[in-house]
Structures are given as C-alpha cells and as structure tokens.
Scaffold this active site. Sequence first.
Site, PDB file in Angstrom:
ATOM      1  N   ASP A   9    -100.359  35.981  -2.338  1.00  0.00           N
ATOM      2  CA  ASP A   9    -101.425  36.882  -2.768  1.00  0.00           C
ATOM      3  C   ASP A   9    -101.971  37.629  -1.553  1.00  0.00           C
ATOM      4  O   ASP A   9    -102.496  37.017  -0.618  1.00  0.00           O
ATOM      5  CB  ASP A   9    -102.534  36.056  -3.434  1.00  0.00           C
ATOM      6  N   ASP A 103    -100.277  43.402  -5.709  1.00  0.00           N
ATOM      7  CA  ASP A 103    -100.594  42.639  -4.500  1.00  0.00           C
ATOM      8  C   ASP A 103    -100.302  41.145  -4.606  1.00  0.00           C
ATOM      9  O   ASP A 103    -100.842  40.349  -3.841  1.00  0.00           O
ATOM     10  CB  ASP A 103    -102.058  42.847  -4.107  1.00  0.00           C
ATOM     11  N   GLU A 104     -99.453  40.743  -5.538  1.00  0.00           N
ATOM     12  CA  GLU A 104     -99.127  39.322  -5.654  1.00  0.00           C
ATOM     13  C   GLU A 104     -97.747  39.131  -6.268  1.00  0.00           C
ATOM     14  O   GLU A 104     -97.260  39.972  -7.027  1.00  0.00           O
ATOM     15  CB  GLU A 104    -100.175  38.577  -6.481  1.00  0.00           C
TER      16      GLU A 104
END
Length: 389
Positions: A9, A103-104
């Site tokens: 993350d 974003d992960e």
Amino acid sequence: MGKVIYHIDLNSFFASAEILLNPSLQGKPIAVAGHSRRGVISTASYEARQYGVNSAMPTAMALKLCPDLILVNGHHSYYEELSQKFINTIKKYSTLVEQASIDECYADMTEAVKQFKKPMDLAWQIQTELLNDFGLKCSIGVAPNKFLAKMASEMKKPMGITVLRIQEVPIKLWPLAIDEMRGVGKKTAPHLHEMGIHTIGDLSNFKEIEKLRMIFGKNTDTVLQRANGFDDSEIICEWDVKTMSQSTTFSNDLTDYDEIKSVFLELSQKLSRRLDYDGKTGNLVSITIKYFDFTSNNRSKKLTEYIHSSEDIFQNALDLFDENVEDIPIRLIGVGISNLKQTNEVQVQINIFEQPQELSKTEQLIKELNRSCSTPSFKTASSIIKKKG
C-alpha cells in the site's frame, strides 16, 4: 510452506506525488482537493492528518481543523504514471499480482521469498526500491491470505512491514476495533456496536449467528471466517478478455447508499439481459468505482459456479462494494462478468458430474417423443400423452 501473500500500500500516495512535483511542500500539511462542487478532500499528507484532516472530508471542515492547510490540484496523469511504475516493480518479483487500486496491490510471493535468506528481506528490498527509485513510501502486510495481508499493511504506517500469521490472530487481529475490519462498513459498524461487538475478537466469538445473518446476510460465514484469520479469495492477475460489462457516470456524485444500491441493481439487470441475449454465463464478477477525484477502484472475485441472472450478479457485485469500497463520493459505477462461456456448454459440463436421477413424468414423455420420431406431429404427441394417462 504455505502461501506468502503481500499487500503493498503506497502511503498517502497523491500527497506524496505532489511533493515529488514540488519538493517545497515536504513536511507541510497539504491536501489534494477534488474538483467536485461539494469541495471534498481527496487525500492528505500525514502532517495534515495530525490535525484530523482525512479523505472525503469537506474542504471547509478541513480548513477549520488546519488553517495552514495547503490545498493543491490533482495531477492525475502523473499519478497514473507513478502507479504503473509501482506495479511494474512488483511484477519483477512475481507474476501473480492483482492491482486493487491506483496505490495498492496484492502479490503472491510464495516462490519469490525462497530466493532470500530471510523471508522479510524481500519486503524490505521492495520498500527500499520504491523509495529510492521513485520516491514512493509504502507499507507492506505479509500473511498467508489476502485478508490478513490487507489488515497487516494497515497496522504500521508509513513505511511499515507487518507479518500476520494465523496463530497470531488472537494477539494482533482480535484486539482491533470492529470498525477497522475490512468488509465492515461505516453503516454496519454501529449495528454491531449495539449488539456488544466492539472488536474483531468480539465478532469471532459471537454465538448468536442468526443475529449476524440479519446484518451480513449471505456473507455471514465469510465474515466470520475472516475474523478468525481465514480467507480463500484468489489473486486475480488480469481482467479476462472475455468480459461483458455495464457502467454509468453520474452528473452529480453519489454518496447515498440506497441510491448506489439501486444503480447496482439497474446495471445488473442490463448486464443479465445482454448475457441472456448472447447465451453467455461467467464466473468472475468485477466492479469498477470511479471517485469524485477521477481515481478508480477495481475489485473482483471468482465464483465456484457460473452465473447470469440479475439477482446473482447484483448480490455478488454489491458484496464486493460493501467489502472493499470507501465511503467517498462516487462519479461512476461499473459491473462486469468475465470468464464467459456459452450457457449450454456450462450446463453440459455440470450434467456430466451429476448423479443420474429418476426422470419426472413430463421428462419421460419428452424422452419417448424424441424416440418416436424426430418431428412428431401434434396428433402423435397427443396419442402418447393419452396412452401414458
């Protein structure tokens, strides 16, 4: 050796990207503001979060909490560029990578960790590489399944590496507030608190299952399994090219759950009609959510059986939404079915493994009609039916 799943993350991704573009913002309370008429915060730096500023908060409220807050416009093409570099880095270590959002991602590192003397050296190397090469900080959760990996990555931010084993669930997972459990939304948590369920441990040990079914419905067993540290969801590496989907964009961002639910139902009905028209069925359900700031969130799950009805599509899509999506204004919702096959092909495959059953009276008549002639006349059919009573 069991599976080793990473959840990686990127920490405060948008704010970090803006600092990379403008290093003078380093160490200051900043927030990326969306372009919505409501004026909502997209993401905030950790310096801003110390004042209570967070995602989906009205900008006016954020400025009251932090008068020195620096608002910046989002550079979404730059975010996409950084995100692609992030995913490409992870794919250097594993081919089994699922990008959960910009974003992960999840990655199966079972084989990759064997190349390192210490299993955690790989996590440290990824963290260092992302920071040195792109200036991106990340937290990594390491666990035997996706659920625990996701929960672990949330435990230490920024730049944390957390291992969460099944045997550690009572110590590390159960003490957490029920509000922090993935799959328990902001609307569900208050009902659980009313029942005396305040921690994940309380949920795990709750004995009145029927009360839980009133809240979680068909997901009750899955939620309880996860509360005990078990999760059988697979890593979906790529969207299958054999996909059929429906989506809609809103002129005004949606925040009301009932409105969102009705959109899922409408999309599921349209998608079901298209599947029926083409004689298709699929076993991979996916949803796409685009937020007010034009960022997106994709989620999918593979089913044990093929589906095509609007009811099945709707329930599985809504389950994905409830389990994964944040309470943030939404501008687009999409629902898709992948791994498509012809409906009759799937039915034939199922029939091969079914035990022979006694034919019903109607089925016996149809079978005899087929034996009698290839195109029986109404008179022939009537005589057979009369003969059989």
